[in-house]
Design a protein around this motif. Structure first.
Motif, short mmCIF file in Angstrom:
data_model
loop_
_atom_site.label_atom_id
_atom_site.label_comp_id
_atom_site.label_asym_id
_atom_site.label_seq_id
_atom_site.Cartn_x
_atom_site.Cartn_y
_atom_site.Cartn_z
N LEU A 358 0.85 -1.19 0.00
CA LEU A 358 0.00 0.00 0.00
C LEU A 358 0.88 1.24 0.00
O LEU A 358 1.75 1.38 0.86
CB LEU A 358 -0.92 0.01 1.22
N GLU A 359 0.66 2.14 -0.97
CA GLU A 359 1.37 3.41 -1.03
C GLU A 359 0.41 4.51 -0.57
O GLU A 359 -0.54 4.85 -1.26
CB GLU A 359 1.83 3.69 -2.47
N VAL A 360 0.67 5.04 0.64
CA VAL A 360 -0.22 6.06 1.22
C VAL A 360 0.17 7.44 0.71
O VAL A 360 1.32 7.86 0.85
CB VAL A 360 -0.17 6.01 2.75
N ARG A 361 -0.82 8.13 0.11
CA ARG A 361 -0.58 9.48 -0.42
C ARG A 361 -1.68 10.41 0.08
O ARG A 361 -2.18 10.24 1.18
CB ARG A 361 -0.51 9.43 -1.94
N GLY A 362 -2.04 11.41 -0.73
CA GLY A 362 -2.90 12.47 -0.23
C GLY A 362 -4.39 12.26 -0.36
O GLY A 362 -5.17 13.14 0.03
N SER A 363 -4.84 11.12 -0.90
CA SER A 363 -6.27 10.96 -1.16
C SER A 363 -7.02 10.25 -0.04
O SER A 363 -8.22 9.98 -0.17
CB SER A 363 -6.48 10.17 -2.47
N THR A 364 -6.34 9.94 1.07
CA THR A 364 -7.03 9.30 2.20
C THR A 364 -6.77 10.10 3.47
O THR A 364 -5.67 10.64 3.67
CB THR A 364 -6.55 7.85 2.40
N GLY A 365 -7.79 10.15 4.31
CA GLY A 365 -7.69 10.83 5.59
C GLY A 365 -8.76 10.33 6.53
O GLY A 365 -9.55 9.43 6.17
N GLU A 366 -8.82 10.89 7.70
CA GLU A 366 -9.80 10.45 8.68
C GLU A 366 -11.22 10.69 8.18
O GLU A 366 -11.49 11.67 7.48
CB GLU A 366 -9.57 11.15 10.00
N ALA A 367 -12.11 9.79 8.56
CA ALA A 367 -13.50 9.90 8.14
C ALA A 367 -14.11 11.19 8.70
O ALA A 367 -13.81 11.57 9.84
CB ALA A 367 -14.30 8.70 8.63
N PRO A 368 -14.95 11.87 7.91
CA PRO A 368 -15.59 13.08 8.42
C PRO A 368 -16.56 12.75 9.55
O PRO A 368 -17.12 11.65 9.61
CB PRO A 368 -16.33 13.63 7.19
N LEU A 369 -16.74 13.69 10.44
CA LEU A 369 -17.67 13.49 11.54
C LEU A 369 -19.10 13.41 10.99
O LEU A 369 -19.45 14.11 10.02
CB LEU A 369 -17.59 14.64 12.54
#
Length: 372
Positions: A358-369
């Protein structure tokens, strides 16, 4: 201490003059030199006229014989070692990286290669393989397109009877089929989907969508794996699988799938995480999401599957990267192993799987509230 280049080349010349024709692969082993380094030395020595170089073989300059050694099976000019056929689909960037890995390994071993490009038409691989066999190839590396499960099944019978050692690249035939006992080297796509889902779940995403192709064995494996992985994760509250684009299906009668508006589907399902296959479809879907007001990764985190061009988008996409080149290299090495065994001895069939990363880049982040 590293051996000086001139000394190494003098050792090469000494062996060649003492033996006559010598295989490059054997010479590399005997002199304890990497195949890449030895090939570079041989090319330079041949360029300066100090030895003669043929297909995987070197000879002294004064030797009037052909710069080849007798082959176990000959399909070309007298004394020329029979080639290994490489058969891949045209216009397939994913499998071209696999091809490159196989080609590198074969060249390092001094093997002669016959490349055959299969057109996009159904069943196009068979004529290419038959042409290669008629030319007398001694082994076959093949990655069929297999756009549909039916097309895949139709190839099992003839491919099982090609009559030369064969390794399937990035393809895993159905259990119990005529090709179950054929050597295969492929990616563990279940593990790749596991990486994607696990990453999204770790960021708090609980409602997921897979927008995937459905026109290759890889695509079909991803769909089955996503259903398996998502259903087994208690954290996942809702999941769905849809077609990623209008041209992403096999296009055969009875195989048409509806292509939903992904932004509308995400809103309808309350999904905040998406896995998109393949890269080009993923980049286009992210653009459409932005046009529809869905921000990546603020509103929806995206993981692409393939990682051929995923990093090139305006938002670099987190991506699952199957080991494409390594698949080709491992397949070529397995075929060379088969060809090196004494006639009549094959050893057990090998079904090898390599794990994606898995290559982690800028398109993933914490789920919105959640909205209240």
């Amino acid at each position: 201490m590293r051996e000086p280049v001139e000394l190494r080349r003098k050792r090469i010349l000494a062996v060649v003059h003492a033996r006559g024709a010598v295989k490059v692969s054997s010479l590399a082993d005997e002199l304890d030199v990497s195949a890449v380094t030895l090939r570079r030395d041989v090319e330079e020595l041949a360029r300066t006229g100090m030895l003669r170089r043929g297909h995987g073989v070197v000879r002294p300059v004064g030797d009037a014989g052909p710069a080849t050694v007798p082959a176990a099976r000959s399909g070309g000019p007298a004394g020329e070692e029979a080639a290994i056929a490489l058969v891949v689909p045209e216009r397939h960037s994913y499998l071209y990286e696999t091809l490159h890995g196989a080609r590198t390994a074969l060249e390092e071993a001094g093997a002669r290669i016959a490349l055959h490009i299969a057109p996009q038409a159904a069943g196009a691989e068979r004529p290419q393989v038959e042409r290669a066999l008629a030319a007398g190839v001694r082994g076959l590396l093949i990655a069929p397109r297999w756009r549909s499960a039916e097309g895949e099944k139709a190839d099992y019978g003839w491919l099982a009877g090609v009559g030369v050692p064969t390794v399937l690249m990035e393809r895993r035939p159905r259990p119990g089929s005529a090709l179950h006992a054929m050597d295969t080297v492929c990616s563990d796509h279940w593990y790749g989907i596991h990486l994607a889902v696990d990453h999204l779940v770790s960021l708090g995403h609980r409602r997921l969508v897979l927008a995937a192709r459905n026109d290759s064995p890889t695509a079909r494996s991803l769909r089955a794996a996503f259903a398996d992985v998502a259903a087994a994760r208690p954290e996942v509250e809702d999941w769905s699988v849809v077609l990623s684009s209008p041209n992403a299906g096999p296009g055969e009668p009875g195989s048409r799938e509806e292509v939903p508006d992904l932004a509308a589907l995400l809103r309808e399902r309350g999904a905040t995480g998406a896995v998109l296959h393949g890269d080009e479809d993923a980049l286009m879907l992210v653009q459409r999401l932005a046009e529809s007001g869905v921000r990546v990764p603020r509103d929806c985190s995206v993981v692409a599957y393939d990682d051929v061009v995923a990093a090139l988008g305006s938002t670099a996409l987190t991506a699952v990267a199957p080991p494409r080149a390594e698949i080709g290299r491992a397949a070529a090495e397995l075929l060379l192993h088969r060809l090196s065994r004494p006639a009549g001895t094959t050893g057990p069939v090998r079904r090898t799987e390599l794990l994606p990363r898995l290559e982690v880049r800028g398109s993933t982040g914490e789920a919105p509230l959640p909205k209240v």
